[in-house]
Design an enzyme around this catalytic site. Structure first.
Site, PDB file in Angstrom:
ATOM      1  N   ASP A  65       0.799  -1.228   0.000  1.00  0.00           N
ATOM      2  CA  ASP A  65       0.000   0.000   0.000  1.00  0.00           C
ATOM      3  C   ASP A  65       0.830   1.276   0.000  1.00  0.00           C
ATOM      4  OD1 ASP A  65       0.748  -0.936   2.566  1.00  0.00           O
ATOM      5  OD2 ASP A  65      -0.765   0.316   3.547  1.00  0.00           O
ATOM      6  N   GLU A 121      -0.593  -2.236   4.965  1.00  0.00           N
ATOM      7  CA  GLU A 121       0.296  -2.246   6.141  1.00  0.00           C
ATOM      8  C   GLU A 121       0.156  -0.975   6.963  1.00  0.00           C
ATOM      9  OE1 GLU A 121       3.308  -1.526   8.836  1.00  0.00           O
ATOM     10  OE2 GLU A 121       3.244  -0.354   7.003  1.00  0.00           O
TER      11      GLU A 121
HETATM   12 ZN   LIG Z   1       5.221   3.488   6.413  1.00  0.00          ZN
HETATM   13 ZN   LIG Z   2       6.571   0.876   5.384  1.00  0.00          ZN
END
Ligand SMILES: [Zn+2]
Ligand SMILES: [Zn+2]
Length: 392
Positions: free
Chosen positions: A82, A140
């Site tokens: 991401d 994440e």
């Molecule tokens: Zn980051």
């Molecule tokens: Zn990262």
């Protein structure tokens, strides 16, 4: 043995790694929206002959190389996918084409490296003694994509017995690899505390329960959590980062809202922080005639690297960049959801230097100027390939 020329073959892959990284960099997608990214990754994995599953944990992709005769549990290599809601600075040929979104943490590079690893291992398939799992994990950056990936059963489905991840790091010089055994990155939890009083006239405080005075005492009391309750040699942070209450100088408001963040490196300290915040907040608010309302938002646990896996990875890192360029870094107060993987299986989380002061590549992660020295990419692909073959 073909492994011997891994370094040269990784180096020869540089142009392709840069192309992949830039293609991904131009089209950043936020957590759980990585549809185009997933298509890009899965297409390349299929071309390389991997078994590929898509829509794992919504937008994740899992590829597997089967060893001819697997002699043990699989090795899992993880990349995040991401981007962030950041507007990239202008003027970069490979800059983001999507307004307000940017790969400002280097996850584009992580994906390129993991694809590069698949390319390197394709030619070494006969030498694989264990299945290798290529885990492209969504979301994440605060959305806990790792948790969903694990809930999808990826470890059981692939029979993974260890897990490794790399993070490009612009604050470490390119050509270095940094790691440490044990607690490496912090657990992060957040809280929202409402101090509920009874408002009224600023000149008649005796008719009110003043939440502003109570909140001031709460903030002061919370400063003792780390200083008086946590072992002085165990790192911990408590920050009250937001205070909201009141609208006029002569009006006592009904309530005050406090928000804060907690960082710790062990479950024990994490629990202590949580208990003490709760007790001090409740007691202090009530002592001032107010009602406490506390909400905890648990975040990622601490990243705890396995000692044996880290020792093994260290040896392999020396082969990639040489003894003097493998460095032990101090623990970091940032957090990473790879922590969830490391709670299930042994492994290690490694930083790959990607900064270059001479070329002006020094901007911190999550900033609009963030960039990486792309010469880090072949080193990362080589390191991951060696870990897949010889890691724990
Ligand atoms: Zn980051
Ligand atoms: Zn990262």
């Amino acid at each position: 043995m073909a492994q011997d020329d891994l370094k040269d073959r990784a180096e020869r892959l540089t142009d392709e790694l840069v192309q992949w990284r830039r293609a991904l960099h131009r089209h950043p997608e936020l957590g759980f929206e990585e549809h185009r990214t997933a298509a890009f990754v899965s297409e390349r994995l299929r071309e390389l002959g991997l078994e590929v599953r898509t829509e794992v944990a919504r937008t994740g992709v899992v590829g597997v190389f089967r060893a001819p005769e697997a002699a043990g549990p699989a090795v899992l290599l993880r990349s995040d996918m991401d981007a962030l809601p950041v507007q990239e600075i202008e003027g970069r040929e490979y800059g983001s084409r999507v307004p307000g979104k940017m790969h400002a943490c280097g996850h584009d590079g992580h994906m390129a490296m993991l694809l590069g690893t698949a390319r390197l291992l394709r030619d070494l398939r006969d030498e694989l003694r264990r299945d290798v799992v290529f885990c492209f994990q969504p979301a994440e950056e605060g959305h806990g994509g790792a948790r969903e990936m694990l809930d999808s059963g990826i470890l059981e489905d692939t029979r993974a017995g260890s897990a490794y991840a790399l993070h490009l790091w612009s604050q470490f010089p390119v050509g270095t690899i940094q790691m440490r055994s044990g607690p490496t990155m912090a657990a992060q939890d957040e809280f929202t505390a409402r101090v509920i009083g009874r408002g009224g006239h600023g000149a008649l405080p005796h008719r009110t329960a003043d939440p502003i005075v109570a909140a001031a005492h709460v903030i002061t009391a919370l400063q003792t959590v780390v200083s008086r309750n946590v072992d002085p040699v165990a790192p911990a942070v408590l920050t009250v980062g937001s205070v909201h209450g009141g609208s006029a100088p002569n009006v006592i408001p009904d309530e005050v809202l406090l928000q804060g963040t907690l960082r710790s490196f062990s479950e024990e300290v994490r629990e202590t922080l949580r208990e003490r915040v709760s007790d001090l907040f409740e007691g202090t608010a009530r002592a001032h005639g107010c009602l406490p309302d506390l909400d905890f938002e648990p975040g990622f646990p601490a990243v705890v690297n396995d000692a044996e896996a880290t020792a093994r990875a260290r040896k392999i890192a020396v082969e990639v960049v040489g003894e003097s360029n493998v460095v032990e870094h101090p623990p970091m107060a940032a957090s990473e959801d790879f922590a969830y993987f490391l709670r299930e299986v042994p492994g290690t989380f490694i930083f790959l230097g990607a900064g270059n002061a001479e070329r002006g590549i020094t901007a911190p992660h999550h900033s609009a100027e963030f960039d990486i020295d792309e010469s880090a990419l072949p080193r990362g692909a080589e390191l991951l390939a060696r870990l897949a073959i010889r890691g724990l």
